[in-house]
Design a protein around this motif. Structure first.
Motif, PDB file in Angstrom:
ATOM      1  N   LEU A 213     -10.485 -43.284   1.758  1.00 46.42           N
ATOM      2  CA  LEU A 213      -9.870 -41.592   1.052  1.00 46.42           C
ATOM      3  C   LEU A 213     -10.504 -40.418   0.925  1.00 46.42           C
ATOM      4  O   LEU A 213     -11.321 -40.516   0.266  1.00 46.42           O
TER       5      LEU A 213
ATOM      6  N   HIS B 137      -5.696 -39.369   3.192  1.00 42.48           N
ATOM      7  CA  HIS B 137      -5.309 -38.366   2.246  1.00 42.48           C
ATOM      8  C   HIS B 137      -5.056 -38.509   1.161  1.00 42.48           C
ATOM      9  O   HIS B 137      -4.767 -37.551   0.244  1.00 42.48           O
TER      10      HIS B 137
ATOM     11  N   GLN C 123      -4.174 -40.459  -2.268  1.00 42.33           N
ATOM     12  CA  GLN C 123      -4.369 -41.212  -2.674  1.00 42.33           C
ATOM     13  C   GLN C 123      -3.465 -42.612  -3.305  1.00 42.33           C
ATOM     14  O   GLN C 123      -3.531 -43.497  -4.045  1.00 42.33           O
TER      15      GLN C 123
ATOM     16  N   MET D  75      -3.586 -46.154  -3.709  1.00 34.35           N
ATOM     17  CA  MET D  75      -3.646 -46.697  -4.823  1.00 34.35           C
ATOM     18  C   MET D  75      -2.749 -47.809  -4.252  1.00 34.35           C
ATOM     19  O   MET D  75      -2.659 -48.786  -5.319  1.00 34.35           O
TER      20      MET D  75
ATOM     21  N   ILE E 299     -10.872 -49.134  -2.368  1.00 37.72           N
ATOM     22  CA  ILE E 299     -11.020 -47.744  -1.655  1.00 37.72           C
ATOM     23  C   ILE E 299     -12.229 -47.385  -1.624  1.00 37.72           C
ATOM     24  O   ILE E 299     -13.164 -47.115  -2.552  1.00 37.72           O
TER      25      ILE E 299
ATOM     26  N   VAL F 152     -13.981 -43.443  -1.654  1.00 39.03           N
ATOM     27  CA  VAL F 152     -13.350 -42.439  -1.744  1.00 39.03           C
ATOM     28  C   VAL F 152     -14.580 -41.577  -0.812  1.00 39.03           C
ATOM     29  O   VAL F 152     -15.710 -41.848  -1.584  1.00 39.03           O
TER      30      VAL F 152
ATOM     31  N   TYR G 175     -10.247 -45.444 -10.416  1.00 37.17           N
ATOM     32  CA  TYR G 175      -8.617 -44.586 -11.853  1.00 37.17           C
ATOM     33  C   TYR G 175      -9.600 -44.529 -13.157  1.00 37.17           C
ATOM     34  O   TYR G 175      -9.343 -43.282 -13.732  1.00 37.17           O
TER      35      TYR G 175
ATOM     36  N   ILE H 273      -8.003 -39.010  -7.518  1.00 32.89           N
ATOM     37  CA  ILE H 273      -7.745 -39.748  -7.922  1.00 32.89           C
ATOM     38  C   ILE H 273      -6.595 -39.166  -9.235  1.00 32.89           C
ATOM     39  O   ILE H 273      -7.070 -38.806 -10.017  1.00 32.89           O
TER      40      ILE H 273
END
Lengths: 259, 354, 297
Positions: B36, B193, B195, B199, B205, B207, B223, B235
């Motif tokens: 992500l 891209h 989130q 999720m 994930i 990032v 998160y 996020i």
């Protein structure tokens, strides 16, 4: 696969170089002394002197230019009308009209030339520079149409509608808004139309009055003799320079079109 | 235990741009893993390196424990769903899905059986002989998925495949993807891209930003415990950030005053960023006097967002975003211009290095 | 009420102005001449002193005249032979170039590459053909090259042969093949090729199953753009060929030149119409054969 990509690249370069070879050879031999052999015997400018003093060439060049200009103006005007009509109005048979416009590009020129000649003779027209112009316009409308229509199809009619909400009538809106926006496309079309006419040999040859020369007809008269008339090589240098100028102008115009 | 995909110190530059910088990842078997990050963060390049469509400048790519760094794409046994889907326009649905099997010289009878099965899984039965341009966006998505999955790849790579879809279909496809992944039990690596997509679907994930991995973890973890400011803001829908000094254990000095936070010894004496999620903030009557942090502010804006109400509250010069579900109607009584108390519990705050 | 208002009110007038005028021009100076030439080839115009009058009877005399022309069938056969070899030759030579520029070459350089291909074709066609005469001559570049490499001891006589005509035709028509092929390959989505690779296709299989089928529209357009004019080519056989390289185009040209007047043009019109018929039939068969589905669908 790297080697294969490299092979493709080298191959492309070689073929591209070969495309230029006949032209380069022509220019080299324009400086040749011997008129009887295809071997370079010595440097001379003789062929150029003869070219400069050959009034027939310049006459032919002049004819090519003015015929080209007249043909361009007429065919671009007609093509603008046509593209505007086709992109802006819907009517029955639109697809047919659109494909009719392409026919002159597809039909081989020698057929066009002969049928036009027969037509002119049967109707009792005598051949003149104007019959050449009539013939050229008949295929140049199509070339100009293709270019202008492509440009017009990408043009948002809302510009024109905006102009009309601001108080311009349709004609003013067309002249003040649509035409300037289409200008680069029209310039590109005009250039192509001019070159198609300026460089045309077959249709000119069939529909010209006897003895009337344009540059391509003159080149044909020289080249269709056996042997190697070297003033033609000198003329080639001249033609190449003119063509490169056209190519440059065209590139500028096309950049304008893209912008 | 061998991983489905391992990347070891992968780097890749395009000209002077460093697209991927020293990336190492271990992706477990049967995991739904998302890369992500914003566009240009190197996530797609990373995916293409796994696929073998790009060669890394340095580093090693392993599939099922085998080093495949220099193995060409067609010998890797991977599946990929492209951003544009890349369905072959000159073939119908059936031929598209059968393509990979044909490349592996399966018998036509075998192919027919497997394509039928796959069409069932992606719920496209009956559309075998449609041309691609006759399909809807969602249907194309399924064809692309089926085409990539039918060869039973060791890992399925997905490059933002939902990007072009409408919101409703996208929400539907997210659930579909998750369902298919459970059903076929294949490792999925999903680049996005968005989130929300990451999720909703992911087991874990990663990032990314500027070619560097910022944080790897489960959605909840990322998160709730973002490791830096970038992850915290990227996020979630929104977050409130305040800079300050971690003066003494459990207290951050900020322009708003002292904020009570969980005590983390390593931050003592350092500049930190304090963050609090919008839904963690209590407002108005919810704020009791024994709450760890209480501030007074003025409501500048209330926005009805459907499932919740969004308040914007100014405390000094800092605007807080607060989300409140509306059980009953009491929250609608708060109006712009009202002075309110806001507050939160110490343990709901997040601390990150400056 | 002025004229402009009149035009503005009436849709029909507008349509006539925009569509009608250009179309009328094409009809008068392009399509009607076709019709006239057809009627003329069927002997339906008779010359009376300085005028032609229409006679409503059909005669096939001019067609008969054409087929009495010495070696006419051989000539038609040769035209086909030249056109087919030119089409094949331009295709084989052009595809790698179009592929390289359209797929492999960095997008930024593509326009320049196309310009480089295009530029020689801006120079008069007759001059380029004339230039090839220097290259194919017994003392020309090709022979010098072959001799230096030791392939031949005696110079090969190219000029006047089928080979010379075909070489020069391929050279002259290349551009009409390269551009349409480039057009489709440039638009080819590279992700499709990558997708094939992820599905296990080798580069060769990717080419055969994806790239080639997707270039069919360009192959079709290119072949027609080359084949149609090549079938009637007379300039090249005249300039680099000899007595044994006459084509369908050569007849039309020489009838026009040497038998000016009623008979020559009558037979010429007959030849032109046979030429057009051949084009239509050949194109139709070809489109059906190579993949009408792609074009129609």
């Amino acid at each position: 696969m790297k080697w294969f990509d490299r092979f493709l690249k080298i191959y492309t370069y070689i073929i591209l170089a070969l495309m230029y070879l006949p032209i380069v050879v022509l220019i080299i031999f324009s400086f040749n002394e011997s008129r009887s052999k295809v071997v370079f015997t010595g440097f001379t400018l003789e062929n150029y002197y003869r070219l400069v003093n050959n009034f027939m060439v310049w006459d032919a060049f002049y004819n090519s230019i003015w015929i080209g200009v007249v043909v361009t103006i007429v065919s671009v005007l007609l093509a603008i009308l046509m593209s505007y009509g086709v992109t802006r109005y819907s009517f029955r048979g639109k697809a047919i009209v659109d494909s009719i416009m392409l026919v002159p590009i597809i039909i081989p020129e020698i057929v066009e030339a002969l049928t036009l000649l027969v037509f002119l003779v049967i109707l009792g027209f005598s051949l003149s520079p104007y019959t050449i112009i009539i013939g050229h316009v008949a295929f140049d409308i199509s070339f100009a149409y293709v270019v202008i229509k492509a440009r017009m199809a990408g043009y948002d009619p809302q510009f024109e509608e905006a102009a009309r909400t601001l108080g311009a009538d349709e004609f003013k809106a067309f002249r003040k808004v649509t035409l300037p926006i289409l200008a680069p496309g029209i310039a590109a079309a005009a250039l192509i139309a001019f070159l198609e006419s300026y460089d045309d040999f077959i249709k000119t040859f069939f529909t010209r009055p006897p003895g009337f020369l344009t540059l391509p007809v003159y080149i044909w008269n020289m080249a269709s003799r056996r042997g190697f008339p070297l003033d033609l090589n000198a003329l080639a240098s001249f033609v190449v320079i003119i063509s490169l100028v056209f190519a440059y102008v065209r590139r500028r115009v096309e950049r304008g079109v893209l912008r | 235990m061998s991983y489905a995909v391992e990347l070891v110190n992968i780097s890749k530059s395009f000209g002077s741009v460093r697209a991927v910088s020293n990336v190492s990842l271990s992706i477990r078997k049967n995991e739904f893993f998302s890369l992500l990050g914003p566009s240009g963060c190197g996530k797609t390049t990373t995916l293409r390196i796994i696929a073998g469509l790009e060669e890394p400048d340095t580093g090693v790519v392993k599939l099922d424990g085998r080093d495949v760094t220099y193995v060409p794409t067609h010998k890797r046994n991977i599946g990929m769903v492209f951003q544009t889907l890349a369905l072959f326009p000159h073939m119908d649905v059936y031929d598209n899905i059968a393509f990979g099997l044909r490349m592996r010289n399966y018998s036509e009878a075998d192919i027919r059986r497997r394509v039928r099965e796959m069409l069932d899984i992606v719920r496209l039965s009956g559309l075998e002989h449609r041309r691609i341009h006759q399909l809807s966006g969602g249907q194309r998505q399924r064809v692309a998925l089926a085409r990539a999955l039918i060869v039973q790849p060791a890992v399925l790579l997905l490059d933002e495949p939902l990007g072009a879809l409408d919101l409703k279909i996208r929400q539907h496809m997210m659930v579909e993807l998750k369902r298919v992944q459970r059903e076929v039990g294949t490792t999925f690596i999903y680049v996005t891209h968005d989130q929300t997509e990451a999720m909703v679907m992911s087991d874990r994930i990663a990032v990314m930003k500027d070619g560097v991995i910022q944080q790897v973890g489960e959605p909840y973890d990322i998160y709730m415990h973002p490791r830096n400011r970038f992850v915290a803001t990227f996020i979630g829908d929104a977050i409130n950030l305040v800079e300050g000094d971690y003066a003494s254990p459990g207290v951050v000095k900020t322009s708003l005053g002292d904020i009570n936070v969980p005590s983390i010894n390593e931050y003592v004496g350092k500049k930190v960023v304090f963050a609090i999620r919008p839904e963690k903030i209590l407002i108005g009557g919810e704020v009791s006097s024994d709450l760890d942090n209480v501030f007074v502010g003025r409501i500048s804006l209330t926005i009805f967002r459907g499932a919740f109400i969004e308040y914007r509250v100014y405390v000094d010069n800092m605007e807080f975003v607060i989300f409140k579900p509306h059980v009953g109607v009491s929250y609608l009584l708060l109006k712009p211009g009202d002075m309110v108390k806001i507050g939160w519990r110490r343990e709901d705050g997040i601390l990150m290095p400056e | 009420m002025n004229v402009l208002d009149l035009v503005r009110r009436s849709r029909k007038l507008k349509l006539f102005l925009f569509i009608g005028i250009p179309l009328l021009y094409l009809f008068i100076f392009f399509f009607i001449p076709f019709l006239i030439a057809l009627l003329y080839s069927l002997g339906m115009f008779k010359q009376v002193v300085y005028q032609y009058i229409f006679v409503p009877r059909v005669s096939l005399d001019y067609y008969a005249g054409l087929f009495k022309y010495p070696g006419i069938l051989k000539l038609i056969q040769r035209s086909f032979y030249y056109a087919v070899l030119t089409t094949l030759g331009t295709f084989i030579l052009s595809y790698p170039i179009a592929y390289y520029i359209g797929v492999k070459l960095d997008r930024r350089y593509r326009d320049t590459a196309v310009l480089i291909i295009f530029t020689p074709f801006w120079i008069n066609f007759l001059l380029r053909v004339y230039g090839m005469r220097f290259i194919l001559h017994e003392a020309g570049l090709v022979n010098t090259f072959l001799r230096l490499l030791g392939f031949v001891s005696e110079p090969i006589k190219f000029l006047g042969t089928d080979l010379a005509v075909i070489i020069v035709m391929i050279y002259s028509y290349m551009i009409f093949m390269v551009l349409p092929l480039y057009g489709v390959l440039e638009k080819l989505d590279v992700e499709l090729l990558e997708a094939a690779a992820t599905l296990g296709a080798t580069p060769l299989k990717t080419f055969l199953r994806v790239t080639l089928p997707l270039s069919i529209p360009g192959i079709l357009a290119g072949s027609l753009l080359v084949f149609i004019p090549a079938l009637g080519e007379f300039v090249i056989p005249e300039l680099v060929g000899g007595p044994n390289t006459a084509t369908l185009g050569t007849i039309i040209y020489s009838l026009f030149l040497r038998v000016r007047g009623v008979t020559g043009w009558g037979i010429g019109s007959a030849a032109a119409l046979i030429y057009i018929t051949m084009i239509v039939v050949a194109s139709y068969i070809y489109m059906r054969f190579v993949g009408g589905e792609v074009v129609l669908g």
